[in-house]
Design a protein around this motif. Sequence first.
Motif, PDB file in Angstrom:
ATOM      1  N   UNK A  24     -10.623   8.727   3.939  1.00  0.00           N
ATOM      2  CA  UNK A  24     -11.990   8.311   3.632  1.00  0.00           C
ATOM      3  C   UNK A  24     -12.632   7.528   4.770  1.00  0.00           C
ATOM      4  N   UNK A  25     -11.856   7.252   5.797  1.00  0.00           N
ATOM      5  CA  UNK A  25     -12.370   6.436   6.894  1.00  0.00           C
ATOM      6  C   UNK A  25     -13.077   7.263   7.950  1.00  0.00           C
ATOM      7  N   UNK A  26     -13.862   6.569   8.726  1.00  0.00           N
ATOM      8  CA  UNK A  26     -14.534   7.197   9.859  1.00  0.00           C
ATOM      9  C   UNK A  26     -13.707   6.879  11.095  1.00  0.00           C
ATOM     10  N   UNK A  27     -13.422   7.886  11.870  1.00  0.00           N
ATOM     11  CA  UNK A  27     -12.683   7.675  13.100  1.00  0.00           C
ATOM     12  C   UNK A  27     -13.589   6.901  14.057  1.00  0.00           C
TER      13      UNK A  27
ATOM     14  N   UNK B 245       0.848  -1.187   0.000  1.00  0.00           N
ATOM     15  CA  UNK B 245       0.000   0.000   0.000  1.00  0.00           C
ATOM     16  C   UNK B 245       0.891   1.247   0.000  1.00  0.00           C
ATOM     17  N   UNK B 246       0.783   2.031  -1.052  1.00  0.00           N
ATOM     18  CA  UNK B 246       1.622   3.224  -1.171  1.00  0.00           C
ATOM     19  C   UNK B 246       1.229   4.260  -0.122  1.00  0.00           C
ATOM     20  N   UNK B 247       2.112   5.228   0.093  1.00  0.00           N
ATOM     21  CA  UNK B 247       1.831   6.304   1.046  1.00  0.00           C
ATOM     22  C   UNK B 247       0.554   7.056   0.636  1.00  0.00           C
ATOM     23  N   UNK B 248       0.411   7.312  -0.654  1.00  0.00           N
ATOM     24  CA  UNK B 248      -0.779   8.003  -1.149  1.00  0.00           C
ATOM     25  C   UNK B 248      -2.036   7.185  -0.866  1.00  0.00           C
ATOM     26  N   UNK B 249      -1.964   5.881  -1.066  1.00  0.00           N
ATOM     27  CA  UNK B 249      -3.114   5.004  -0.807  1.00  0.00           C
ATOM     28  C   UNK B 249      -3.420   4.945   0.692  1.00  0.00           C
ATOM     29  N   UNK B 250      -2.379   4.969   1.525  1.00  0.00           N
ATOM     30  CA  UNK B 250      -2.584   4.986   2.975  1.00  0.00           C
ATOM     31  C   UNK B 250      -3.338   6.245   3.389  1.00  0.00           C
ATOM     32  N   UNK B 251      -2.899   7.390   2.874  1.00  0.00           N
ATOM     33  CA  UNK B 251      -3.549   8.652   3.204  1.00  0.00           C
ATOM     34  C   UNK B 251      -4.988   8.694   2.705  1.00  0.00           C
ATOM     35  N   UNK B 252      -5.221   8.137   1.533  1.00  0.00           N
ATOM     36  CA  UNK B 252      -6.580   8.076   0.993  1.00  0.00           C
ATOM     37  C   UNK B 252      -7.459   7.202   1.878  1.00  0.00           C
ATOM     38  N   UNK B 253      -6.937   6.057   2.277  1.00  0.00           N
ATOM     39  CA  UNK B 253      -7.709   5.148   3.123  1.00  0.00           C
ATOM     40  C   UNK B 253      -8.052   5.808   4.455  1.00  0.00           C
TER      41      UNK B 253
END
Length: 54
Positions: A25-28, A14-22
């Motif tokens: 987009x997530x709910x805390x 999982x790339x850094x960009x994909x980590x940040x996107x995930x």
Amino acid sequence: MGLEPGHVTAVPGLSRAAQLTALGNGVVPQQAARALELLGATTLLNASRSDAAP
């Protein structure tokens, strides 16, 4: 954010960009729990009001 360490960052490939996107987009989890508490309280309050109405 209330997640265990590595919840997103330990995912292989999982790339850094994909980590940040995930994460973006997530709910805390704490926010989701509070929202459910408020919805439950509102539902109970509305139910008790409708039971008391003639």
